[in-house]
Write a protein that holds these residues in place. Sequence first.
Motif, PDB file in Angstrom:
ATOM      1  N   UNK A 255       0.842  -1.182   0.000  1.00 12.48           N
ATOM      2  CA  UNK A 255       0.000   0.000   0.000  1.00 12.48           C
ATOM      3  C   UNK A 255       0.884   1.241   0.000  1.00 12.48           C
ATOM      4  N   UNK A 256       0.867   2.041  -1.066  1.00 11.36           N
ATOM      5  CA  UNK A 256       1.729   3.228  -1.103  1.00 11.36           C
ATOM      6  C   UNK A 256       1.332   4.287  -0.081  1.00 11.36           C
ATOM      7  N   UNK A 257       0.150   4.164   0.524  1.00  7.95           N
ATOM      8  CA  UNK A 257      -0.302   5.112   1.542  1.00  7.95           C
ATOM      9  C   UNK A 257       0.065   4.656   2.952  1.00  7.95           C
ATOM     10  N   UNK A 258       0.880   3.619   3.053  1.00 10.49           N
ATOM     11  CA  UNK A 258       1.219   3.025   4.349  1.00 10.49           C
ATOM     12  C   UNK A 258       2.198   3.863   5.165  1.00 10.49           C
ATOM     13  N   UNK A 259       2.894   4.782   4.530  1.00  7.91           N
ATOM     14  CA  UNK A 259       3.917   5.554   5.224  1.00  7.91           C
ATOM     15  C   UNK A 259       5.305   4.966   5.064  1.00  7.91           C
ATOM     16  N   UNK A 260       5.407   3.799   4.424  1.00  8.74           N
ATOM     17  CA  UNK A 260       6.722   3.211   4.153  1.00  8.74           C
ATOM     18  C   UNK A 260       7.441   4.018   3.084  1.00  8.74           C
TER      19      UNK A 260
ATOM     20  N   UNK B 222      14.908   7.318  -6.877  1.00  2.00           N
ATOM     21  CA  UNK B 222      13.719   8.060  -6.491  1.00  2.00           C
ATOM     22  C   UNK B 222      13.198   7.429  -5.210  1.00  2.00           C
ATOM     23  N   UNK B 223      12.758   8.282  -4.304  1.00  2.09           N
ATOM     24  CA  UNK B 223      12.218   7.847  -3.034  1.00  2.09           C
ATOM     25  C   UNK B 223      10.794   8.375  -2.934  1.00  2.09           C
ATOM     26  N   UNK B 224       9.833   7.464  -2.836  1.00  2.10           N
ATOM     27  CA  UNK B 224       8.422   7.821  -2.776  1.00  2.10           C
ATOM     28  C   UNK B 224       7.876   7.479  -1.405  1.00  2.10           C
ATOM     29  N   UNK B 225       7.133   8.406  -0.815  1.00  4.30           N
ATOM     30  CA  UNK B 225       6.411   8.079   0.407  1.00  4.30           C
ATOM     31  C   UNK B 225       5.218   8.998   0.572  1.00  4.30           C
ATOM     32  N   UNK B 226       4.253   8.525   1.354  1.00  2.80           N
ATOM     33  CA  UNK B 226       3.035   9.269   1.679  1.00  2.80           C
ATOM     34  C   UNK B 226       3.270   9.911   3.035  1.00  2.80           C
ATOM     35  N   UNK B 227       3.151  11.232   3.116  1.00  2.00           N
ATOM     36  CA  UNK B 227       3.444  11.914   4.381  1.00  2.00           C
ATOM     37  C   UNK B 227       2.192  12.284   5.171  1.00  2.00           C
ATOM     38  N   UNK B 228       1.056  11.708   4.801  1.00  2.00           N
ATOM     39  CA  UNK B 228      -0.177  11.944   5.548  1.00  2.00           C
ATOM     40  C   UNK B 228      -1.185  12.771   4.781  1.00  2.00           C
TER      41      UNK B 228
END
Length: 97
Positions: free
Chosen positions: A19-24, A37-43
Motif C-alpha cells: 500500500x503506497x499510503x502506508x507511510x513506508x 527516487x524515493x516515494x512516500x506518503x506523508x499523511x
Amino acid sequence: MRRGFDGLSALVQETLEQDPLSGHLFLFRNRRRDRVKLLFWDGDGYALFYKRLARGTFELPVPQDPQSPSIENGVSKYYSSIARINSKFSEVSPAGS
C-alpha cells in the motif's frame, strides 16, 4: 526513471503488492544505479525525492529473499544520503531575501 507520483504508486501496488499510503519509504533505482527516487506518503500527499549522482553508483542492499524485491531494514543509510539534500536546501536563502 520517467515515472512520477502516480506511476510509482501504481508500481508499488502492482509489483510490490504494498500500500503506497502506508507511510513506508519506497526506493527505486535505474539500471545504471546512478539515480534513485524515493516515494512516500506523508499523511496529506505523496512526497518524491530524486537524486542523480555526479559520479559513482548507489550500492543498495540486496533483498534476503530473491523472490521479494522489498527490503525491510538497511534503507536508513540510503535515506540519510538523500536527506542531506534537504539540509542543503535549508542553507540556501530564498530569492529576494
